[in-house]
Write a protein that holds these residues in place. Structure first.
Motif, PDB file in Angstrom:
ATOM      1  N   GLN A 124       0.907  -1.334  -0.018  1.00  7.81           N
ATOM      2  CA  GLN A 124       0.130  -0.216  -0.032  1.00  7.81           C
ATOM      3  C   GLN A 124       0.718   1.187   0.053  1.00  7.81           C
ATOM      4  O   GLN A 124       0.529   2.011  -0.742  1.00  7.81           O
ATOM      5  N   GLN A 125       1.924   1.363   0.745  1.00  5.20           N
ATOM      6  CA  GLN A 125       2.914   2.539   0.738  1.00  5.20           C
ATOM      7  C   GLN A 125       3.470   2.616  -0.692  1.00  5.20           C
ATOM      8  O   GLN A 125       3.483   3.722  -0.973  1.00  5.20           O
ATOM      9  N   LYS A 126       3.960   1.604  -1.154  1.00  3.65           N
ATOM     10  CA  LYS A 126       4.500   1.495  -2.412  1.00  3.65           C
ATOM     11  C   LYS A 126       3.730   2.300  -3.423  1.00  3.65           C
ATOM     12  O   LYS A 126       4.002   2.977  -4.353  1.00  3.65           O
ATOM     13  N   ALA A 127       2.213   1.790  -3.390  1.00  3.55           N
ATOM     14  CA  ALA A 127       1.245   2.344  -4.343  1.00  3.55           C
ATOM     15  C   ALA A 127       1.203   3.727  -4.184  1.00  3.55           C
ATOM     16  O   ALA A 127       0.938   4.389  -5.114  1.00  3.55           O
ATOM     17  N   ALA A 128       1.085   4.117  -3.069  1.00  4.91           N
ATOM     18  CA  ALA A 128       0.967   5.522  -2.993  1.00  4.91           C
ATOM     19  C   ALA A 128       2.138   6.276  -3.133  1.00  4.91           C
ATOM     20  O   ALA A 128       1.971   7.440  -3.780  1.00  4.91           O
ATOM     21  N   LEU A 129       3.329   5.909  -2.942  1.00  4.57           N
ATOM     22  CA  LEU A 129       4.529   6.538  -3.529  1.00  4.57           C
ATOM     23  C   LEU A 129       4.605   6.688  -4.825  1.00  4.57           C
ATOM     24  O   LEU A 129       5.072   7.712  -5.587  1.00  4.57           O
ATOM     25  N   VAL A 130       4.016   5.500  -5.696  1.00  5.69           N
ATOM     26  CA  VAL A 130       4.063   5.544  -7.264  1.00  5.69           C
ATOM     27  C   VAL A 130       2.982   6.848  -7.595  1.00  5.69           C
ATOM     28  O   VAL A 130       3.655   7.572  -8.601  1.00  5.69           O
ATOM     29  N   GLN A 131       1.978   7.087  -6.897  1.00  4.01           N
ATOM     30  CA  GLN A 131       1.180   8.220  -7.311  1.00  4.01           C
ATOM     31  C   GLN A 131       1.888   9.464  -7.221  1.00  4.01           C
ATOM     32  O   GLN A 131       2.011  10.359  -7.928  1.00  4.01           O
ATOM     33  N   ASP A 132       2.526   9.570  -5.777  1.00  2.00           N
ATOM     34  CA  ASP A 132       3.241  10.865  -5.404  1.00  2.00           C
ATOM     35  C   ASP A 132       4.161  11.153  -6.306  1.00  2.00           C
ATOM     36  O   ASP A 132       4.379  12.364  -6.654  1.00  2.00           O
ATOM     37  N   VAL A 133       5.357  10.102  -6.734  1.00  2.00           N
ATOM     38  CA  VAL A 133       6.406  10.596  -7.499  1.00  2.00           C
ATOM     39  C   VAL A 133       5.789  10.879  -9.012  1.00  2.00           C
ATOM     40  O   VAL A 133       6.316  11.934  -9.400  1.00  2.00           O
ATOM     41  N   ALA A 134       4.695  10.267  -9.445  1.00  2.00           N
ATOM     42  CA  ALA A 134       4.442  10.599 -10.630  1.00  2.00           C
ATOM     43  C   ALA A 134       3.854  11.926 -10.664  1.00  2.00           C
ATOM     44  O   ALA A 134       3.952  12.896 -11.587  1.00  2.00           O
ATOM     45  N   HIS A 135       3.152  12.478  -9.775  1.00  8.21           N
ATOM     46  CA  HIS A 135       2.538  13.611  -9.816  1.00  8.21           C
ATOM     47  C   HIS A 135       3.276  14.681  -9.476  1.00  8.21           C
ATOM     48  O   HIS A 135       3.322  15.777 -10.077  1.00  8.21           O
ATOM     49  N   HIS A 136       4.473  14.465  -8.824  1.00  8.64           N
ATOM     50  CA  HIS A 136       5.497  15.535  -8.342  1.00  8.64           C
ATOM     51  C   HIS A 136       6.329  15.841  -9.936  1.00  8.64           C
ATOM     52  O   HIS A 136       6.989  16.771  -9.781  1.00  8.64           O
ATOM     53  N   MET A 137       6.227  15.022 -10.839  1.00  9.51           N
ATOM     54  CA  MET A 137       6.963  15.361 -12.092  1.00  9.51           C
ATOM     55  C   MET A 137       5.657  15.304 -13.070  1.00  9.51           C
ATOM     56  O   MET A 137       6.263  15.511 -14.386  1.00  9.51           O
ATOM     57  N   GLY A 138       4.675  15.437 -12.970  1.00 13.58           N
ATOM     58  CA  GLY A 138       3.597  15.506 -14.239  1.00 13.58           C
ATOM     59  C   GLY A 138       3.419  14.291 -15.189  1.00 13.58           C
ATOM     60  O   GLY A 138       3.072  14.773 -16.321  1.00 13.58           O
ATOM     61  N   VAL A 139       3.904  13.116 -14.640  1.00 12.15           N
ATOM     62  CA  VAL A 139       3.816  12.100 -15.739  1.00 12.15           C
ATOM     63  C   VAL A 139       2.600  11.064 -15.391  1.00 12.15           C
ATOM     64  O   VAL A 139       2.186  11.125 -14.053  1.00 12.15           O
ATOM     65  N   ASP A 140       2.531   9.989 -16.284  1.00  9.37           N
ATOM     66  CA  ASP A 140       1.575   9.037 -15.927  1.00  9.37           C
ATOM     67  C   ASP A 140       2.132   8.078 -14.635  1.00  9.37           C
ATOM     68  O   ASP A 140       3.220   7.754 -15.080  1.00  9.37           O
ATOM     69  N   PRO A 141       1.376   7.489 -13.863  1.00 11.42           N
ATOM     70  CA  PRO A 141       1.848   6.676 -12.708  1.00 11.42           C
ATOM     71  C   PRO A 141       2.559   5.464 -13.368  1.00 11.42           C
ATOM     72  O   PRO A 141       3.420   4.806 -12.909  1.00 11.42           O
TER      73      PRO A 141
END
Length: 483
Positions: free
Chosen positions: A275-292
């Motif tokens: 669950q933590q990894k899944a949330a980080l995937v979303q956060d990382v993608a959002h912080h650089m404006g790309v698709d997760p």
């Protein structure tokens, strides 16, 4: 191999000579009197295009280094600054004609450069062997120069002999390197200090700060995000909730998240729940404006190549300036102004030769390989595992392998040596944030002599007019020791 290259050039005897040794058509070098108006005042200077021949201990010529020197006569005590670009295999035309020389390429013509460093220092633009008009004496001699250590040794010899002939022991010496030229500047600084020739200052542009592994690799990886977030905002791809009042403000906010949240997560991937990894995937993608979907589910990382190729549909961001994009698959444009710059060297400065100026003119030998394809990164860890990791990093666009802590060692030898590091916010190859945090983590004695600076441009930040003005002013104060 490494020992042979260390000793192959460092013990050479050098002599100043015209290019006649390897090109009979070459006339002896002579200075050309010129003038530029800076801050409303005329500044007279002499420009010299010449070649320094490198000979081994037996007096055999092994290579030739071409340079252009600008000196202001009649002003004793002026510093002298040596400048070069990187590659490896690049000539010095970018720093020469786009940044700090008295002539700057603009609109296809050379015009007086208000941002030249000539107001504060004599300047020597150096083309390493295999670039510009510089050559190994024979094809077999190329291996003496086409390596990290051989290159540093030959440029160290060049700087030492040039200063012996044109300056004195009290002349402050500065070194400026860009990109891979940062490695050269750092290595040359250390070598000169070992030879008893103090260096007043070293300027490292867009190539990191070679002081060794100060920052954990997870933090270095995380700190690529601030620049990417700034680029994503420029292109309108960053979520509104993350966009700051400016790209630089966005980068700073992203730096805090990357340092406090992302880097610790990367350092403890094995402890994270699904669950933590899944949330980080979303956060990382959002912080650089790309698709997760671009975020690797195992490493939680997006490579430089993936980011550049996928931020904008159907377009690719420029490696050196992420504000620029081109249609995917579009070939790179030719270097602008090449004929103008070469004509200046050949005609205005009177360097008459049949040799092509490599990098701007086509090599007359169709079988010749570019220097970069022959390069030996013979420094740092050369084990098979390290080499494999370096190849993987290069394929991901993460830069060359094997930097040693040259500048740290130079600073430890000389308590007066100062260092100025510059990076562009939109450069995909460097990180303003990483430079800033590295300075904060260095020992106080080193940190106090290291200045880190971030500019609103790319790898060649001086292509941005505002950044060029600020960079020139900052370097002028650095060289003249003004606060």
């Amino acid at each position: 191999m490494r020992a042979a290259i260390r000793n192959g050039i460092s013990a050479v005897a050098l002599a100043l000579a015209g290019c006649a040794a390897h090109d009979p058509a070459m006339a002896p070098p002579s200075g050309v009197a010129q003038q530029i108006t800076l801050a409303g005042k005329p500044l007279r200077y002499v420009a010299e295009a010449a070649t320094l021949d490198l000979t081994d201990a037996q007096g055999v010529v092994r290579g030739h280094i071409f340079y252009v020197a600008y000196r202001v006569p009649g002003q004793g005590g002026r510093p002298v600054t040596f400048l070069w670009n990187g590659g490896p295999g690049a000539n010095s035309t970018l720093l020469h004609f786009e940044a700090f020389g008295p002539k700057r390429l603009e609109g296809g013509a050379l015009v007086d450069n208000a941002q030249t460093l000539l107001a504060d220092s004599d300047l020597v633009f150096v083309d390493p062997v295999g670039t510009g008009f510089s050559r190994p004496a024979t094809a077999q001699d190329g291996s003496r120069f086409f390596s990290t250590l051989g290159d540093q040794s030959s440029i160290t010899d060049f700087v030492q002999v040039w200063t012996q002939r044109h300056a004195d022991a009290r002349t402050p010496v500065y070194l400026i390197g860009e990109s891979f030229g940062v490695w050269r500047a750092a290595g040359v600084a250390e070598a000169l200090e070992k030879r008893g020739r103090p260096v007043a200052g070293v300027v490292l542009i867009s190539g990191g700060i070679p002081v060794g592994p100060v920052l954990p690799k997870e933090l270095v990886t995380a700190l690529r995000l601030p620049g990417r977030a700034a680029a994503a905002q420029v292109h309108g791809r960053l979520p509104a909730s993350l966009a700051g009042t400016s790209p630089s403000a966005t980068a700073e906010a992203t730096r805090v998240w990357a340092e406090q949240v992302y880097a610790p997560a990367l350092a403890h991937l094995g402890d994270l729940s699904a669950q933590q990894k899944a949330a980080l995937v979303q956060d990382v993608a959002h912080h650089m404006g790309v698709d997760p979907s671009l975020v690797d589910r195992t490493s939680l990382v997006v490579s430089s190549r993936q980011f550049l190729n996928n931020l904008l549909p159907g377009r690719r961001l420029d490696t050196f300036d992420m504000r620029i994009s081109t249609t995917a698959g579009q070939a790179e444009a030719a270097e602008p102004g090449g004929p103008v710059m070469v004509r200046y060297l050949r005609e205005t400065l009177g360097y008459h030769t049949d040799l092509p100026y490599l990098g701007l003119e086509k090599d007359t030998d169709p079988a010749a390989k570019p220097v970069g394809e022959q390069w030996d990164y013979n420094s740092g860890d050369t084990s098979p595992a390290a080499f494999a990791a370096a190849i993987a990093a290069a394929r991901a666009g993460e830069g060359p392998p094997g930097a040693e802590p040259w500048i740290r060692r130079a600073m430890e030898m000389d308590g007066k040596l100062r260092v100025f590091a510059a990076a562009g916010l939109y450069d995909s190859l460097n990180s303003c944030a990483a430079n800033e945090i590295l300075k904060a983590k260095l020992e106080p004695g080193l940190s106090a002599r290291l200045s880190v600076n971030c500019y609103g441009g790319g790898h060649m930040m001086y292509r941005d007019a505002e950044a060029r003005v600020r960079l020139s002013a900052d370097l002028g104060r650095f060289i003249t020791r003004q606060p």
